[in-house]
Design a protein around this motif. Structure first.
Motif, short mmCIF file in Angstrom:
data_model
loop_
_atom_site.label_atom_id
_atom_site.label_comp_id
_atom_site.label_asym_id
_atom_site.label_seq_id
_atom_site.Cartn_x
_atom_site.Cartn_y
_atom_site.Cartn_z
N VAL A 147 -13.45 60.81 9.90
CA VAL A 147 -13.08 59.42 9.68
C VAL A 147 -11.88 59.36 8.73
CG1 VAL A 147 -15.39 58.51 10.08
CG2 VAL A 147 -14.72 59.19 7.77
N THR A 148 -11.27 58.20 8.68
CA THR A 148 -10.21 57.93 7.72
C THR A 148 -10.78 56.97 6.70
OG1 THR A 148 -8.52 58.21 9.41
CG2 THR A 148 -7.86 57.06 7.42
N TRP A 149 -10.73 57.35 5.44
CA TRP A 149 -11.24 56.52 4.35
C TRP A 149 -10.05 55.89 3.62
CZ3 TRP A 149 -11.69 58.20 -1.17
CH2 TRP A 149 -12.27 57.22 -1.96
N THR A 150 -10.05 54.57 3.51
CA THR A 150 -9.01 53.84 2.81
C THR A 150 -9.68 53.04 1.69
OG1 THR A 150 -7.84 53.63 4.91
CG2 THR A 150 -7.05 52.27 3.09
N PRO A 151 -9.67 53.59 0.46
CA PRO A 151 -10.37 52.94 -0.65
C PRO A 151 -9.75 51.61 -1.07
CG PRO A 151 -9.18 54.87 -1.41
CD PRO A 151 -9.05 54.85 0.07
N ALA A 152 -8.45 51.46 -0.90
CA ALA A 152 -7.75 50.22 -1.26
C ALA A 152 -6.46 50.15 -0.45
CB ALA A 152 -7.45 50.20 -2.75
N PRO A 153 -5.94 48.95 -0.22
CA PRO A 153 -4.72 48.82 0.58
C PRO A 153 -3.52 49.59 0.01
CG PRO A 153 -5.76 46.69 0.31
CD PRO A 153 -6.50 47.65 -0.57
N SER A 154 -3.45 49.73 -1.29
CA SER A 154 -2.31 50.40 -1.91
C SER A 154 -2.50 51.91 -2.07
CB SER A 154 -2.04 49.78 -3.29
OG SER A 154 -3.17 49.97 -4.11
N VAL A 155 -3.64 52.43 -1.60
CA VAL A 155 -3.94 53.85 -1.74
C VAL A 155 -3.80 54.53 -0.37
CG1 VAL A 155 -5.72 55.53 -2.38
CG2 VAL A 155 -5.53 53.38 -3.62
N ARG A 156 -3.24 55.72 -0.37
CA ARG A 156 -3.04 56.46 0.88
C ARG A 156 -4.40 56.82 1.50
NH1 ARG A 156 -0.37 62.39 1.42
NH2 ARG A 156 -0.35 62.45 3.67
N PRO A 157 -4.58 56.59 2.80
CA PRO A 157 -5.84 56.94 3.47
C PRO A 157 -6.10 58.44 3.41
CG PRO A 157 -4.50 55.52 4.84
CD PRO A 157 -3.64 55.93 3.70
N GLN A 158 -7.37 58.81 3.42
CA GLN A 158 -7.77 60.21 3.32
C GLN A 158 -8.67 60.57 4.49
OE1 GLN A 158 -9.63 61.09 -0.41
NE2 GLN A 158 -10.32 63.09 0.25
N ARG A 159 -8.44 61.73 5.06
CA ARG A 159 -9.28 62.24 6.17
C ARG A 159 -10.54 62.86 5.58
NH1 ARG A 159 -7.00 66.77 10.31
NH2 ARG A 159 -8.96 67.33 11.27
N CYS A 160 -11.69 62.44 6.09
CA CYS A 160 -12.98 62.92 5.58
C CYS A 160 -13.95 63.13 6.74
CB CYS A 160 -13.59 61.89 4.62
SG CYS A 160 -12.60 61.59 3.16
N THR A 161 -15.10 63.73 6.43
CA THR A 161 -16.17 63.93 7.39
C THR A 161 -17.41 63.21 6.90
OG1 THR A 161 -15.26 66.10 7.95
CG2 THR A 161 -17.54 65.68 8.58
N VAL A 162 -18.10 62.53 7.81
CA VAL A 162 -19.36 61.87 7.47
C VAL A 162 -20.42 62.94 7.27
CG1 VAL A 162 -21.15 60.27 8.25
CG2 VAL A 162 -18.74 59.78 8.73
N VAL A 163 -21.05 62.93 6.10
CA VAL A 163 -22.08 63.91 5.76
C VAL A 163 -23.48 63.33 5.96
CG1 VAL A 163 -22.99 65.35 3.90
CG2 VAL A 163 -20.54 65.00 4.11
N ARG A 164 -23.63 62.05 5.66
CA ARG A 164 -24.94 61.41 5.73
C ARG A 164 -24.78 59.91 5.91
NH1 ARG A 164 -27.35 62.71 0.55
NH2 ARG A 164 -27.11 64.79 1.37
N VAL A 165 -25.69 59.32 6.68
CA VAL A 165 -25.74 57.87 6.82
C VAL A 165 -26.91 57.40 5.97
CG1 VAL A 165 -26.00 55.93 8.41
CG2 VAL A 165 -24.86 58.04 9.18
N MET A 166 -26.62 56.55 5.00
CA MET A 166 -27.65 56.10 4.06
C MET A 166 -28.49 54.98 4.67
SD MET A 166 -26.94 58.23 1.77
CE MET A 166 -27.98 57.73 0.43
#
Length: 71
Positions: A11-30
């Motif tokens: 997935v692509t994680w975008t913590p805030a509009p002004s922060v560069r998106p980061q590529r991550c992997t889903v580890v767990r669904v809470m």
């Protein structure tokens, strides 16, 4: 409630509009505890997991360059 992302999915994680998106992997669904589903994700270069809300994630779209160098 159906999950939008699956364990092991990139997935692509975008913590805030002004922060560069980061590529991550889903580890767990809470488990659902509020209106927003929470996921545990981990970046490839990180040694830790983080909890993030579903609305900060999007499907990772591989570019042609990614396909050439990773397949």
């Amino acid at each position: 409630m159906k999950t939008k992302f699956l364990v092991g999915q990139e997935v692509t994680w975008t913590p805030a509009p002004s922060v560069r998106p980061q590529r991550c992997t889903v580890v767990r669904v809470m488990p659902v505890e509020s209106a927003m589903r929470i996921y545990r994700i981990k970046g490839a270069a990180e040694s830790y997991e983080r909890s993030v809300p579903e609305d900060t994630l999007s499907v990772f779209r591989r570019t042609e360059r990614d396909r050439v160098f990773t397949d």
